[in-house]
Write a protein that holds these residues in place. Sequence first.
Motif, mmCIF file in Angstrom:
data_model
loop_
_atom_site.group_PDB
_atom_site.id
_atom_site.type_symbol
_atom_site.label_atom_id
_atom_site.label_comp_id
_atom_site.label_asym_id
_atom_site.label_seq_id
_atom_site.Cartn_x
_atom_site.Cartn_y
_atom_site.Cartn_z
ATOM 1 N N ASP A 6 7.993 5.589 11.995
ATOM 2 C CA ASP A 6 6.759 5.226 12.685
ATOM 3 C C ASP A 6 5.614 6.049 12.109
ATOM 4 O O ASP A 6 5.740 7.258 11.946
ATOM 5 C CB ASP A 6 6.917 5.502 14.183
ATOM 6 N N GLY A 7 4.526 5.395 11.760
ATOM 7 C CA GLY A 7 3.380 6.089 11.188
ATOM 8 C C GLY A 7 3.370 6.127 9.673
ATOM 9 O O GLY A 7 2.353 6.454 9.075
ATOM 10 N N ASP A 8 4.505 5.816 9.027
ATOM 11 C CA ASP A 8 4.546 5.760 7.561
ATOM 12 C C ASP A 8 3.793 4.537 7.065
ATOM 13 O O ASP A 8 3.855 3.463 7.678
ATOM 14 C CB ASP A 8 5.987 5.663 7.048
ATOM 15 N N LEU A 9 3.099 4.704 5.954
ATOM 16 C CA LEU A 9 2.422 3.590 5.300
ATOM 17 C C LEU A 9 2.997 3.414 3.904
ATOM 18 O O LEU A 9 3.229 4.393 3.194
ATOM 19 C CB LEU A 9 0.916 3.846 5.208
ATOM 20 N N ASN A 11 0.076 -12.154 9.559
ATOM 21 C CA ASN A 11 1.304 -11.446 9.907
ATOM 22 C C ASN A 11 2.321 -12.505 10.311
ATOM 23 O O ASN A 11 2.259 -13.057 11.403
ATOM 24 C CB ASN A 11 1.059 -10.460 11.055
ATOM 25 N N THR A 12 3.248 -12.811 9.411
ATOM 26 C CA THR A 12 4.266 -13.830 9.677
ATOM 27 C C THR A 12 5.598 -13.213 10.094
ATOM 28 O O THR A 12 6.597 -13.909 10.210
ATOM 29 C CB THR A 12 4.469 -14.735 8.444
ATOM 30 N N GLY A 13 5.581 -11.911 10.334
ATOM 31 C CA GLY A 13 6.786 -11.236 10.799
ATOM 32 C C GLY A 13 6.880 -11.241 12.313
ATOM 33 O O GLY A 13 6.107 -11.898 13.014
ATOM 34 N N ASP A 14 7.843 -10.473 12.827
ATOM 35 C CA ASP A 14 8.096 -10.395 14.261
ATOM 36 C C ASP A 14 7.490 -9.161 14.910
ATOM 37 O O ASP A 14 7.596 -8.990 16.125
ATOM 38 C CB ASP A 14 9.609 -10.384 14.517
ATOM 39 N N ASN A 15 6.870 -8.281 14.104
ATOM 40 C CA ASN A 15 6.384 -7.002 14.617
ATOM 41 C C ASN A 15 4.904 -6.809 14.301
ATOM 42 O O ASN A 15 4.414 -7.304 13.281
ATOM 43 C CB ASN A 15 7.166 -5.852 13.959
ATOM 44 N N PRO A 16 4.178 -6.056 15.145
ATOM 45 C CA PRO A 16 2.800 -5.707 14.814
ATOM 46 C C PRO A 16 2.754 -4.901 13.514
ATOM 47 O O PRO A 16 3.676 -4.137 13.211
ATOM 48 C CB PRO A 16 2.341 -4.848 15.992
ATOM 49 N N ILE A 17 1.674 -5.073 12.741
ATOM 50 C CA ILE A 17 1.507 -4.395 11.461
ATOM 51 C C ILE A 17 0.242 -3.543 11.522
ATOM 52 O O ILE A 17 -0.795 -3.989 12.009
ATOM 53 C CB ILE A 17 1.365 -5.416 10.313
ATOM 54 N N VAL A 18 0.331 -2.324 10.990
ATOM 55 C CA VAL A 18 -0.838 -1.463 10.846
ATOM 56 C C VAL A 18 -1.351 -1.639 9.420
ATOM 57 O O VAL A 18 -0.598 -1.485 8.450
ATOM 58 C CB VAL A 18 -0.482 0.010 11.107
ATOM 59 N N ILE A 19 -2.644 -1.977 9.298
ATOM 60 C CA ILE A 19 -3.309 -2.107 8.004
ATOM 61 C C ILE A 19 -4.302 -0.951 7.912
ATOM 62 O O ILE A 19 -5.220 -0.850 8.734
ATOM 63 C CB ILE A 19 -4.079 -3.444 7.878
ATOM 64 N N PHE A 65 -4.162 -9.309 -3.136
ATOM 65 C CA PHE A 65 -4.244 -8.464 -1.946
ATOM 66 C C PHE A 65 -3.577 -7.140 -2.265
ATOM 67 O O PHE A 65 -2.548 -7.097 -2.943
ATOM 68 C CB PHE A 65 -3.517 -9.126 -0.776
ATOM 69 N N ASN A 66 -4.185 -6.043 -1.789
ATOM 70 C CA ASN A 66 -3.497 -4.753 -1.839
ATOM 71 C C ASN A 66 -3.932 -3.932 -0.645
ATOM 72 O O ASN A 66 -5.074 -4.051 -0.179
ATOM 73 C CB ASN A 66 -3.719 -4.033 -3.171
ATOM 74 N N ALA A 67 -2.998 -3.143 -0.126
ATOM 75 C CA ALA A 67 -3.261 -2.353 1.073
ATOM 76 C C ALA A 67 -2.152 -1.351 1.295
ATOM 77 O O ALA A 67 -1.065 -1.455 0.717
ATOM 78 C CB ALA A 67 -3.360 -3.256 2.294
ATOM 79 N N ASN A 68 -2.428 -0.399 2.165
ATOM 80 C CA ASN A 68 -1.398 0.474 2.705
ATOM 81 C C ASN A 68 -1.058 -0.073 4.079
ATOM 82 O O ASN A 68 -1.952 -0.247 4.923
ATOM 83 C CB ASN A 68 -1.893 1.915 2.786
ATOM 84 N N VAL A 69 0.212 -0.387 4.288
ATOM 85 C CA VAL A 69 0.641 -1.034 5.530
ATOM 86 C C VAL A 69 1.822 -0.299 6.145
ATOM 87 O O VAL A 69 2.578 0.367 5.449
ATOM 88 C CB VAL A 69 1.023 -2.519 5.301
ATOM 89 N N GLY A 70 1.954 -0.473 7.446
ATOM 90 C CA GLY A 70 3.077 0.109 8.162
ATOM 91 C C GLY A 70 3.346 -0.678 9.423
ATOM 92 O O GLY A 70 2.600 -1.595 9.778
ATOM 93 N N GLY A 71 4.428 -0.318 10.078
ATOM 94 C CA GLY A 71 4.760 -0.944 11.349
ATOM 95 C C GLY A 71 4.388 -0.033 12.499
ATOM 96 O O GLY A 71 4.000 1.116 12.298
ATOM 97 N N THR A 72 4.481 -0.550 13.692
ATOM 98 C CA THR A 72 4.212 0.266 14.875
ATOM 99 C C THR A 72 5.500 0.872 15.430
ATOM 100 O O THR A 72 5.457 1.640 16.375
ATOM 101 C CB THR A 72 3.516 -0.570 15.964
ATOM 102 N N THR A 73 6.619 0.528 14.811
ATOM 103 C CA THR A 73 7.933 1.035 15.205
ATOM 104 C C THR A 73 8.683 1.449 13.947
ATOM 105 O O THR A 73 8.567 0.791 12.913
ATOM 106 C CB THR A 73 8.750 -0.052 15.937
ATOM 107 N N ALA A 74 9.463 2.528 14.024
ATOM 108 C CA ALA A 74 10.229 2.992 12.871
ATOM 109 C C ALA A 74 11.125 1.881 12.336
ATOM 110 O O ALA A 74 11.765 1.159 13.098
ATOM 111 C CB ALA A 74 11.072 4.195 13.256
#
Length: 134
Positions: free
Chosen positions: A86-89, A112-120, A50-59
């Motif tokens: 916020d917005g960084d990938l 997504n096994t974390g506690d926060n939404p993820i931007v893919i 797997f490879n991607a640019n990912v980020g969170g919805t919160t800083a």
Amino acid sequence: YTSAEQTVEPGQSVVFDRKSISTGCGEKLGAYPLNAVPAMAHCGVYLIGFNANVGGTTAAAPVELTVSVDGIAYRNAVIYSTPEADGDLNHVSGVWPVQNCGGCCGRVTLVNTGDNPIVIAAGAQLWVSAHCHK
């Protein structure tokens, strides 16, 4: 791969909406869009990448993605990332060997096994390579 940016809530899977999956052993599996790719057609060892640019919805919200096969999470197949703002990938990638003994057809998900939404970001890729024994 993914053709558009998506937000993946905790407990949900990344949806892949482009290309067919080839097991490398002559079969083509899957119809898109899929959040569970039926890519492991026979008992054996597979490499999942797997490879991607990912980020969170919160800083500074940590990102955690885990490879799962047939609903079983592989705890050694986890990607972690913490974007600074916020917005960084961040670019993430990994390759993991996985044993499939359930016969046809092991369903691969990236959860997504974390506690926060993820931007893919668009262009995320999931691949499965079979080690064929014929």
